[in-house]
Design a protein around this motif. Structure first.
Motif, PDB file in Angstrom:
ATOM      1  N   VAL A  45     -18.643  21.632  20.040  1.00 17.99           N
ATOM      2  CA  VAL A  45     -17.201  21.717  19.805  1.00 17.99           C
ATOM      3  C   VAL A  45     -16.781  23.178  19.825  1.00 17.99           C
ATOM      4  N   ALA A  46     -15.966  23.572  20.789  1.00 22.24           N
ATOM      5  CA  ALA A  46     -15.536  24.960  20.910  1.00 22.24           C
ATOM      6  C   ALA A  46     -14.726  25.373  19.680  1.00 22.24           C
ATOM      7  N   ASN A  47     -15.052  26.525  19.121  1.00 18.53           N
ATOM      8  CA  ASN A  47     -14.327  27.096  17.974  1.00 18.53           C
ATOM      9  C   ASN A  47     -14.314  26.159  16.765  1.00 18.53           C
ATOM     10  N   SER A  48     -15.362  25.402  16.596  1.00 13.22           N
ATOM     11  CA  SER A  48     -15.398  24.416  15.513  1.00 13.22           C
ATOM     12  C   SER A  48     -15.334  25.072  14.138  1.00 13.22           C
ATOM     13  N   SER A  49     -14.636  24.399  13.231  1.00 16.69           N
ATOM     14  CA  SER A  49     -14.590  24.801  11.822  1.00 16.69           C
ATOM     15  C   SER A  49     -14.379  23.542  10.988  1.00 16.69           C
TER      16      SER A  49
END
Length: 211
Positions: free
Chosen positions: A59-63
């Motif tokens: 997941v790109a840029n996951s947080s």
């Protein structure tokens, strides 16, 4: 072993505790960790008791933030974890996370977008809370967005996603606080009763200088 930013916690179907972590380094990474007291010593701190259940590296840029387990029901989504992910500069999202092949971990293909922020008006932010009927509750958590709201997401057609405005229903509005309308600061978390769909039991917390 320590989690840098443990943002959410939920029980699972196997009596284990699942923790969502927003990583700040390669390890511990953006992931859902499974914790279980296998040796019955009262803590999940022995070797093998903390494992990666779902790695969010895909997941790109996951947080990852809030996590909730929904047992499901008809006509609703199958049992799954729902994870609120802020995703950096991308639109916030609610992921449906399921170990479909029962191999003990969640593969990238098993992390699926359930709802994207702003679609059909409903927000997606820090929290995704399930009720016993399998509906997911999301809320607007920023005081600069007025009025703040809570929406109920229900996968009525069992598609695995929220794909119709009829599946995203506003159940609470900050205006309901009259005469304190607009007085909330940032709503921080929500909780629902055993079956909020039927009994409309909802609690919402807020931080800041509220009355």
């Amino acid at each position: 072993f320590s989690l840098m930013t443990p943002n959410g916690i939920s029980g699972g179907p196997d009596n284990a505790i699942y923790v969502s972590n927003a990583g700040t380094a390669t390890f511990p990474q953006d992931a859902i960790f499974r914790t279980a007291d296998l040796d019955n010593d009262g803590a999940a701190s022995s070797p093998g008791e903390i494992t990666v259940f779902a790695d969010f590296a895909s997941v790109a840029n996951s947080s990852p933030f809030g996590i909730s387990y929904a047992t499901g029901g008809a006509p609703t989504v199958p049992p799954a974890f729902f994870v609120a992910d802020l995703r950096g500069s991308s639109a916030d999202v609610i992921f449906r996370v399921r170990d479909i092949d029962n191999n003990g971990t969640v593969d990238p293909a098993e992390i699926v977008e359930f709802y994207v922020d702003g679609t059909f008006m409903a927000p997606a932010s820090f929290t995704a809370v399930a009720d016993s009927a399998g509906s997911i509750y999301v809320h607007e958590s920023t005081s600069s967005v007025a009025p703040q709201t809570v929406y109920r997401l229900t996968d009525l057609d069992d598609s695995g996603t929220i794909n119709s405005s009829s599946e995203a229903v506003e159940v609470w509005n900050e205006g309901d606080l009259t005469p304190l309308a607009g007085a909330m600061s940032n709503s921080f978390d929500i909780s629902v009763g055993a079956d909020a769909s039927a009994h409309a039991r909802l609690a919402i917390s807020s931080n800041g200088g509220d009355p």
